[in-house]
Design a protein around this motif. Sequence first.
Motif, mmCIF file in Angstrom:
data_model
loop_
_atom_site.group_PDB
_atom_site.id
_atom_site.type_symbol
_atom_site.label_atom_id
_atom_site.label_comp_id
_atom_site.label_asym_id
_atom_site.label_seq_id
_atom_site.Cartn_x
_atom_site.Cartn_y
_atom_site.Cartn_z
ATOM 1 N N GLU A 95 17.811 21.276 7.003
ATOM 2 C CA GLU A 95 17.189 20.967 5.980
ATOM 3 C C GLU A 95 15.457 20.562 6.394
ATOM 4 O OE1 GLU A 95 18.230 17.823 3.078
ATOM 5 O OE2 GLU A 95 19.767 19.056 2.159
ATOM 6 N N GLU A 96 15.333 19.906 7.448
ATOM 7 C CA GLU A 96 14.003 19.516 8.024
ATOM 8 C C GLU A 96 13.403 20.871 8.337
ATOM 9 O OE1 GLU A 96 12.762 16.236 8.011
ATOM 10 O OE2 GLU A 96 14.403 16.100 6.471
ATOM 11 N N ILE A 97 13.998 21.783 8.920
ATOM 12 C CA ILE A 97 13.335 23.032 9.447
ATOM 13 C C ILE A 97 12.787 23.879 8.204
ATOM 14 C CG2 ILE A 97 13.842 25.470 10.384
ATOM 15 C CD1 ILE A 97 15.941 23.858 12.124
ATOM 16 N N LEU A 98 13.784 23.702 7.015
ATOM 17 C CA LEU A 98 13.352 24.621 5.864
ATOM 18 C C LEU A 98 12.323 23.795 5.074
ATOM 19 C CD1 LEU A 98 16.826 25.563 4.503
ATOM 20 C CD2 LEU A 98 15.424 26.930 5.583
ATOM 21 N N LYS A 99 12.230 22.507 5.069
ATOM 22 C CA LYS A 99 11.240 21.411 4.474
ATOM 23 C C LYS A 99 9.894 22.156 5.287
ATOM 24 C CE LYS A 99 13.503 17.622 3.368
ATOM 25 N NZ LYS A 99 13.933 16.063 3.806
ATOM 26 N N CYS A 102 8.783 25.854 4.297
ATOM 27 C CA CYS A 102 8.120 25.759 3.084
ATOM 28 C C CYS A 102 6.861 25.101 2.809
ATOM 29 C CB CYS A 102 9.168 25.184 1.921
ATOM 30 S SG CYS A 102 10.701 26.066 1.724
ATOM 31 N N ALA A 103 6.645 24.036 3.733
ATOM 32 C CA ALA A 103 5.261 23.414 3.675
ATOM 33 C C ALA A 103 4.273 24.105 4.401
ATOM 34 C CB ALA A 103 5.370 21.897 4.327
ATOM 35 N N SER A 104 4.687 24.954 5.379
ATOM 36 C CA SER A 104 3.700 25.444 6.127
ATOM 37 C C SER A 104 3.299 27.047 5.831
ATOM 38 C CB SER A 104 4.156 25.598 7.600
ATOM 39 O OG SER A 104 5.263 26.333 7.979
ATOM 40 N N ASP A 105 4.267 27.583 5.072
ATOM 41 C CA ASP A 105 4.019 28.829 4.706
ATOM 42 C C ASP A 105 4.380 29.055 2.925
ATOM 43 O OD1 ASP A 105 4.394 31.619 4.073
ATOM 44 O OD2 ASP A 105 5.177 32.135 5.934
ATOM 45 N N ASN A 106 3.607 29.299 2.068
ATOM 46 C CA ASN A 106 3.901 29.312 0.928
ATOM 47 C C ASN A 106 4.650 30.430 0.120
ATOM 48 O OD1 ASN A 106 1.759 30.961 0.421
ATOM 49 N ND2 ASN A 106 0.552 29.592 -0.379
ATOM 50 N N ARG A 107 5.025 31.231 1.138
ATOM 51 C CA ARG A 107 5.751 32.458 0.830
ATOM 52 C C ARG A 107 7.360 31.825 0.669
ATOM 53 N NH1 ARG A 107 4.772 36.834 5.231
ATOM 54 N NH2 ARG A 107 5.129 34.730 6.570
ATOM 55 N N TRP A 108 7.464 30.978 1.356
ATOM 56 C CA TRP A 108 9.138 30.653 1.456
ATOM 57 C C TRP A 108 9.123 29.662 0.167
ATOM 58 C CZ3 TRP A 108 12.748 32.243 4.389
ATOM 59 C CH2 TRP A 108 12.564 33.002 5.290
ATOM 60 N N ASN A 109 10.602 29.583 -0.340
ATOM 61 C CA ASN A 109 10.975 28.951 -1.265
ATOM 62 C C ASN A 109 12.450 28.641 -0.842
ATOM 63 O OD1 ASN A 109 8.803 28.967 -3.115
ATOM 64 N ND2 ASN A 109 9.310 31.021 -3.256
ATOM 65 N N GLU A 192 10.037 29.296 -10.820
ATOM 66 C CA GLU A 192 9.804 28.251 -11.551
ATOM 67 C C GLU A 192 9.814 27.092 -10.312
ATOM 68 O OE1 GLU A 192 12.281 26.737 -14.850
ATOM 69 O OE2 GLU A 192 12.301 29.083 -15.467
ATOM 70 N N ILE A 193 10.434 27.464 -9.294
ATOM 71 C CA ILE A 193 10.426 26.400 -8.258
ATOM 72 C C ILE A 193 9.834 26.847 -6.844
ATOM 73 C CG2 ILE A 193 12.265 25.692 -6.453
ATOM 74 C CD1 ILE A 193 13.547 24.121 -8.351
ATOM 75 N N ARG A 194 8.953 26.246 -6.715
ATOM 76 C CA ARG A 194 8.196 26.457 -5.181
ATOM 77 C C ARG A 194 8.585 25.470 -4.242
ATOM 78 N NH1 ARG A 194 7.055 31.464 -5.879
ATOM 79 N NH2 ARG A 194 5.557 31.206 -4.047
ATOM 80 N N GLY A 195 8.529 26.196 -3.034
ATOM 81 C CA GLY A 195 8.801 25.245 -1.920
ATOM 82 C C GLY A 195 10.184 24.749 -1.703
ATOM 83 N N PHE A 196 10.318 23.333 -1.312
ATOM 84 C CA PHE A 196 11.699 23.064 -0.889
ATOM 85 C C PHE A 196 12.108 22.042 -1.680
ATOM 86 C CE2 PHE A 196 14.630 19.776 0.762
ATOM 87 C CZ PHE A 196 15.717 20.510 1.535
#
Length: 281
Positions: A95-99, A102-109, A192-196
């Motif tokens: 979960e921490e890796i995914l957080k 998502c915080a460092s690269d806004n392509r990821w959700n 509708e959901i962005r990030g983690f």
Amino acid sequence: MILITIFLQHKIDCVAHFAALKAVGESCKFPLQYYQNNITGTSILLEAMTETNCFNLVYSSSATVYGEPEFLPLTEDHPTGKCTSPYGKSKYFTEEILKDLCASDNRWNAISLRYFNPVGAHSSGRIGEDPNGEPNNLMPYISQVAVGRRPVLHVYGTDYPTKDGTGVRDYIHIVDLAMGHVRALDKLGSGEIRGFTAYNLGTGAGYSVLEMVNAFAEASGRQVPYEKCPRRPGDIAESYADATRAAESLNWRAEKGIKEMCADTWNWQQSNPNGYAASKL
Ligand SMILES: O=c1ccn([C@@H]2O[C@H](COP(=O)(O)OP(=O)(O)O[C@H]3O[C@H](CO)[C@@H](O)[C@H](O)[C@H]3O)[C@@H](O)[C@H]2O)c(=O)[nH]1
């Protein structure tokens, strides 16, 4: 378009995922991935996703990320990380890796689904849980005792500060869990959901080990003999979810109660008294 990623360490998770994958059909870009190790699995998978421009992910997390509860019911804002098992830690680390990703690269959700205690089987009796060797988890153990495959259930701990001294958990039917994945995919697909974001998938109700034994005996019409044993290392006393966030944001609620969980498990167990391998012989 969207990947359900799956770090399966328990066969019951597989049951939910197969049902979810069936429900979403072609919207999954990747086939089911079966990784034994969360951390290794994460890096392999994220690399493969990046290569194919797939940046939306549903992650199979767990209530174990919360560790020993500081308050109940557990909300998603409860602190995570003080896990009581290496398995829980691996879920937390991922979960921490995914957080961070998502915080460092806004392509990821990423949607992280924190499963409480998945149990049950598909109502067809064709998809169920068949652990290798002696089951670690309560429900398959009870079920194997009821069907006569094992003589007695060991109840780990009868001195917890709970309603009857045995451990209390929030058991959730795997079909409800599967529907949680479908709703998460819909949400990611809608943009509708962005990030983690993390969601609890539980019913909100806690049942003790002895309550589960009684419910199963009633559903199956079989005796479930048990013996009282010392606590199992790493177990906590009590855990149950506040699933309000999933209700409000994903429009998801668990619909199946304890009777259906036990009845569907028993239906599957009766059809496969010695598991799948034996059924094929
Ligand atoms: O033979 C058994 C097995 C379990 N228990 C008790 O039953 C309860 C539930 O145990 P179990 O079914 O093993 O679930 P948990 O230990 O709560 O862990 C499950 O639930 C977590 C939260 O979702 C997941 O992360 C884990 O993968 C999953 O194993 C606990 O009080 C155990 O002590 C027994 O008394 N006898």
